[in-house]
Design a protein around this motif. Structure first.
Motif, PDB file in Angstrom:
ATOM      1  N   UNK A   1       0.785  -1.045   0.073  1.00 23.65           N
ATOM      2  CA  UNK A   1       0.135  -0.047   0.029  1.00 23.65           C
ATOM      3  C   UNK A   1       1.100   1.289  -0.073  1.00 23.65           C
ATOM      4  N   UNK A   2       2.007   1.119   0.483  1.00 25.57           N
ATOM      5  CA  UNK A   2       2.974   2.523   0.502  1.00 25.57           C
ATOM      6  C   UNK A   2       3.786   2.393  -0.808  1.00 25.57           C
ATOM      7  N   UNK A   3       2.909   3.002  -1.876  1.00 24.75           N
ATOM      8  CA  UNK A   3       3.344   3.067  -3.483  1.00 24.75           C
ATOM      9  C   UNK A   3       2.670   4.244  -4.092  1.00 24.75           C
ATOM     10  N   UNK A   4       3.524   5.058  -4.695  1.00 26.28           N
ATOM     11  CA  UNK A   4       2.703   6.110  -5.315  1.00 26.28           C
ATOM     12  C   UNK A   4       2.010   5.597  -6.439  1.00 26.28           C
ATOM     13  N   UNK A   5       0.855   6.191  -7.187  1.00 24.20           N
ATOM     14  CA  UNK A   5       0.161   5.741  -8.326  1.00 24.20           C
ATOM     15  C   UNK A   5       1.259   5.155  -9.318  1.00 24.20           C
ATOM     16  N   UNK A   6       2.096   5.846  -9.614  1.00 20.83           N
ATOM     17  CA  UNK A   6       2.920   5.648 -10.590  1.00 20.83           C
ATOM     18  C   UNK A   6       4.368   6.142 -10.613  1.00 20.83           C
ATOM     19  N   UNK A   7       5.219   5.417 -11.034  1.00 23.08           N
ATOM     20  CA  UNK A   7       6.731   5.798 -10.896  1.00 23.08           C
ATOM     21  C   UNK A   7       6.834   6.364 -12.218  1.00 23.08           C
ATOM     22  N   UNK A   8       7.413   7.596 -12.264  1.00 22.39           N
ATOM     23  CA  UNK A   8       7.709   8.262 -13.790  1.00 22.39           C
ATOM     24  C   UNK A   8       8.937   8.854 -13.547  1.00 22.39           C
ATOM     25  N   UNK A   9      10.115   8.663 -14.333  1.00 26.36           N
ATOM     26  CA  UNK A   9      11.391   9.292 -14.206  1.00 26.36           C
ATOM     27  C   UNK A   9      11.245  10.727 -14.777  1.00 26.36           C
ATOM     28  N   UNK A  10      10.373  11.512 -14.246  1.00 26.19           N
ATOM     29  CA  UNK A  10      10.072  12.882 -14.507  1.00 26.19           C
ATOM     30  C   UNK A  10      10.074  13.717 -13.300  1.00 26.19           C
ATOM     31  N   UNK A  11      10.426  14.938 -13.503  1.00 26.94           N
ATOM     32  CA  UNK A  11      10.485  15.787 -12.156  1.00 26.94           C
ATOM     33  C   UNK A  11       9.212  15.558 -11.275  1.00 26.94           C
ATOM     34  N   UNK A  12       9.466  15.426 -10.063  1.00 25.32           N
ATOM     35  CA  UNK A  12       8.251  15.270  -9.088  1.00 25.32           C
ATOM     36  C   UNK A  12       8.290  16.467  -8.326  1.00 25.32           C
ATOM     37  N   UNK A  13       6.889  16.815  -7.772  1.00 23.12           N
ATOM     38  CA  UNK A  13       6.761  17.873  -6.724  1.00 23.12           C
ATOM     39  C   UNK A  13       6.933  17.280  -5.411  1.00 23.12           C
ATOM     40  N   UNK A  14       6.852  18.350  -4.407  1.00 23.87           N
ATOM     41  CA  UNK A  14       6.818  17.633  -3.147  1.00 23.87           C
ATOM     42  C   UNK A  14       5.939  16.696  -2.708  1.00 23.87           C
ATOM     43  N   UNK A  15       4.892  16.614  -3.315  1.00 24.89           N
ATOM     44  CA  UNK A  15       3.654  15.717  -3.061  1.00 24.89           C
ATOM     45  C   UNK A  15       4.164  14.211  -3.668  1.00 24.89           C
ATOM     46  N   UNK A  16       5.206  14.297  -4.651  1.00 20.41           N
ATOM     47  CA  UNK A  16       5.232  13.020  -5.243  1.00 20.41           C
ATOM     48  C   UNK A  16       4.872  13.031  -6.557  1.00 20.41           C
ATOM     49  N   UNK A  17       4.104  13.971  -7.168  1.00 22.50           N
ATOM     50  CA  UNK A  17       3.427  13.863  -8.520  1.00 22.50           C
ATOM     51  C   UNK A  17       4.238  14.511  -9.418  1.00 22.50           C
TER      52      UNK A  17
END
Ligand SMILES: Cc1ncc(C[n+]2csc(CCOP(=O)(O)OP(=O)(O)O)c2C)c(N)n1
Ligand code: SF4
Ligand SMILES: [Mg+2]
Lengths: 383, 305
Positions: free
Chosen positions: A230-246
């Protein structure tokens, strides 16, 4: 069994490194044979299945590093080991892992280059590559052991750094160190277990994956997420992410985050050691194998009344700017013996000292320094 | 691919599966960055539909995507899937690490013709060779679409692309033949014009323990269709060509250019030139699977037998 029984063992450097990794909780190794790192995959192919782990010989280095990243994504402690040509192939994925902040450890058993080079000889010529491995701006941690004992100890530290700072962590070994046989003291299982940072799902933030400290709004480094939990973001993108992890179209904050997470913790990451520095006028700055010759050279010089001491860099990247500046501010001259011709670390010292202190290189390629090589230079500058 | 992607705020989603797509779940409506007429919409939709209908556990079926236009299917696939966008060509290698570190998983890999058969060919071969339990979906649009329509290893003979402006003259690589030779244990090819067949194959792959490779022929209207005529692959029949600049024309051509495997048996090489043979090529459910075999090695290493 994962932990070797406490005691003293005669071990090859590459094997001491592998045992250190096992002690740190390694459960996935992906690799491809290359001199002088091959003993690592050979040893782990036998050892990892014994402890319920997996060692895979992949089809190439590109696959090795990607499998390592995949394993780390689903919660394994993972590593690979290779040499110059291998790390050159792996750079694209190292950069991706840095972006996704996936922890992994990387042992570079350096050999002579460029190209195929002289494969069985030590040459610290990948230092720059380790620092700038891959496209994009990010920071890495590189540790430079100088003995088989340290290959064991610092590998555990490397895994802890990887878990904490979630950046690529390199262990800088070389053909000589990797193949050196020395006595290694293995500590007790209890002692090792206390040192190791485990990969765990934090209880309080299950499902809330964020790089932001809710109370201060500042950047934090959360525990690495684990796919398949359950401890996983909706997607792993190797793109810049914000503080929220998006994903964010504003890479500025992200780039700053990537750099600052290391630079603001430099006092915890940049490990150094000193030897007879208190009254030293001549300062040797060294890392890896040349440190050992320097110890002897300093002892011999001290006998003749020359005031010389050593600042040893255990962490070479990030470069400990402040520590070096502080140490050499009153020095007459700095000597940097290196196992390469350019003097990669000497350049860093020159940068930090603004060229105010003379920096003398002792370059050596494919051959370790003899204490007398260093002593000769010490005597020359002392005249 | 268009900018942020069209959204339809005033339209009611007419399809129950729209709301379980990632964008649909977030925005309450359909959103996609794919071109109108792109086959990837169909694929994303079928995937979502199966994911929902089969009640797949997202923790056990991670989605690993390569790099290409299909990477944008992130928005159209089921919201609950755990997704990782890997590097160009490296998805099978990444999935290998995931599967081996957590053998309960069965990674589903989205990859393209350029991704899988070009840059990532080696990983593809060796994943098939190991018979690692995973599903590899190769989306073959006969072009490198994401980068603007360059020739791919799969581009049909005579086709035009930005890097084959006169005509494609290289031999074409065949994902199915490669998978068969490399040792994948479930190998099939179909097209987006046969969605029910794809669903059937996909369900079968989900139940199969071992490497499943399904190649899907899909239209890229923007970069393949607009540049090529619909007599491609059958010029010798004397058909008059027409530009395939709409989805309909491309789907039409795909149907015409695909031959069923049992039909193909009676055709000679010349007749099959530049054609897609569709159907199931191998189903060998009892072959040893890599993670199972590794578990046996772990037992031996621990002193068992
Ligand atoms: C190492 C590397 N080289 C090149 C690229 C640029 N690139 C991105 S997608 C792509 C082609 C993808 O083609 P395909 O897999 O057929 O997917 P499609 O876009 O056709 O769906 C290329 C060359 C890249 N991302 N990484
Ligand atoms: S594959 Fe072609 S049609 Fe589909 S989104 Fe890419 S460019 Fe557009
Ligand atoms: Mg393509």
């Amino acid at each position: 069994m994962r932990f070797m029984p406490e005691g003293k063992y005669l071990m090859m450097g590459n094997i001491a490194m592998s045992e250190g990794a096992l002690a740190a909780g390694l459960n996935f190794f992906g690799g491809y044979p290359i001199t002088p790192s091959t003993e690592v995959i050979e040893h782990l192919a036998a050892r990892l299945p014994q402890v319920g782990g997996v060692c895979m010989q992949m089809e190439d280095e590109l696959a090795s590093i990607n499998a390592v990243i995949g394993a780390s994504l689903v919660g394994a402690k993972a590593m690979t080991a290779t040499s110059g040509p291998g790390i050159a192939l792996m750079t694209e994925t190292i950069s991706m892992a840095a972006n996704l902040e996936i922890p992994f450890v990387f042992c570079d058993v350096q050999r002579n280059g460029p190209g195929t080079g002289y494969v069985t000889e030590p040459h610290h010529n990948d230092i720059g590559l380790m620092r700038f491995a891959g496209n994009g701006e990010f920071q890495v941690i590189t540790l430079a052991p100088m003995s088989c004992q340290e290959l064991y100890d610092l590998t555990i530290v490397a895994f802890n750094f990887a878990e904490t700072y979630r950046c690529p962590v390199f262990i800088m070994s070389d053909a000589y160190l990797g193949h050196l046989h020395e006595v290694v003291k293995i500590p007790s299982k209890e002692k090792v277990e206390k040192m190791v940072i485990k990969r765990e799902i934090p209880e309080d933030i299950i499902g809330k994956f964020s790089y932001k400290d809710e109370s201060t709004g500042k950047y934090i480094i959360p525990k690495p997420p684990i796919m398949g939990t359950d401890y996983c973001p909706p997607m792993f993108l190797s793109q810049p992410h914000s503080l929220e992890g998006m994903p964010t179209p504003k890479p500025q904050i992200f780039t700053e985050m990537m750099i600052k997470k290391i630079t603001s913790n430099i006092d915890k990451i940049a490990l150094t050691d000193t030897y007879k520095l208190d009254d030293a006028e001549i300062i040797i700055i060294a890392y890896g194998l040349p440190v050992r010759a320097s110890y002897r050279a300093v002892d011999l010089a001290r006998k003749e009344g020359i005031k010389v001491g050593i600042l040893r860099l255990i962490t070479i990247w990030p470069f400990p700017d402040e520590k070096v500046k502080e140490t050499v501010k009153d020095a007459k001259v700095v000597i940097v013996p290196e196992l390469n011709y350019t003097g990669v670390i000497a350049e860093q010292v020159e940068r930090v000292t603004n060229l105010n202190t003379p920096v003398i290189r002792i370059p050596n390629v494919c051959e370790i320094h003899h204490p007398h090589d260093i002593l000769k230079v010490i005597k020359e500058v002392d005249k | 691919m268009s900018g942020i992607g069209p959204m339809y705020p005033n339209e009611k989603p007419e399809n129950p599966y729209v709301l379980v797509s990632y964008a649909g779940h977030l925005l309450g409506n359909y959103s996609s960055r794919l071109c109108a007429g792109c086959g990837y919409g169909i694929i994303g939709h079928i995937f979502t539909r199966l994911f929902e209908d089969e009640k797949l556990d997202p923790k056990l079926y991670p989605l690993v995507l390569g790099i290409g236009c299909y990477s944008q299917m992130l928005l159209t696939v089921h919201y609950a899937t755990q997704k990782v966008l890997s590097l160009h060509g490296r998805a099978p290698a990444l999935a290998t690490g995931m599967k081996m570190a957590n053998p309960q998983m069965k990674p589903i890999i989205f990859t393209g013709d350029g991704d899988c058969l070009g840059i990532g060919g080696n990983h593809f071969i060796h994943t098939c060779r190991r018979n690692l339990d995973c599903i590899i979906l190769i989306f073959n649009n006969s072009i490198y679409a994401m980068t603007g329509g360059q020739g791919a290893p799969t581009t049909l003979f005579g086709a035009k692309s930005t890097t084959t402006p006169y005509k494609m003259f290289e031999n074409r690589s065949d994902g199915v033949k490669l998978a068969l030779a490399a040792g994948a244990t479930y190998v099939a090819r179909t097209t987006v014009a046969h969605p029910r067949t794809f669903m059937k194959y996909f369900r079968k792959a989900l139940k199969h323990k071992g490497t499943s490779v399904i190649e899907l022929i899909t239209p890229c209207v923007t970069y393949f269709g607009r540049k090529n005529l619909n007599n491609l692959g059958a010029e010798y029949l004397g058909l008059k060509g027409e530009k395939m600049d709409t989805a309909g024309k491309m789907i039409d051509w795909i149907k015409r250019n695909s031959i069923r495997v049992n039909q193909a048996k009676f055709m000679n090489e010349e007749e099959l030139f530049n054609k897609y043979i569709i159907g199931e090529f191998r189903y060998a459910p009892d072959q040893p699977e890599y993670s199972d075999e590794y578990a046996k090695i772990q037992k031996i290493a621990r002193g068992g037998i």
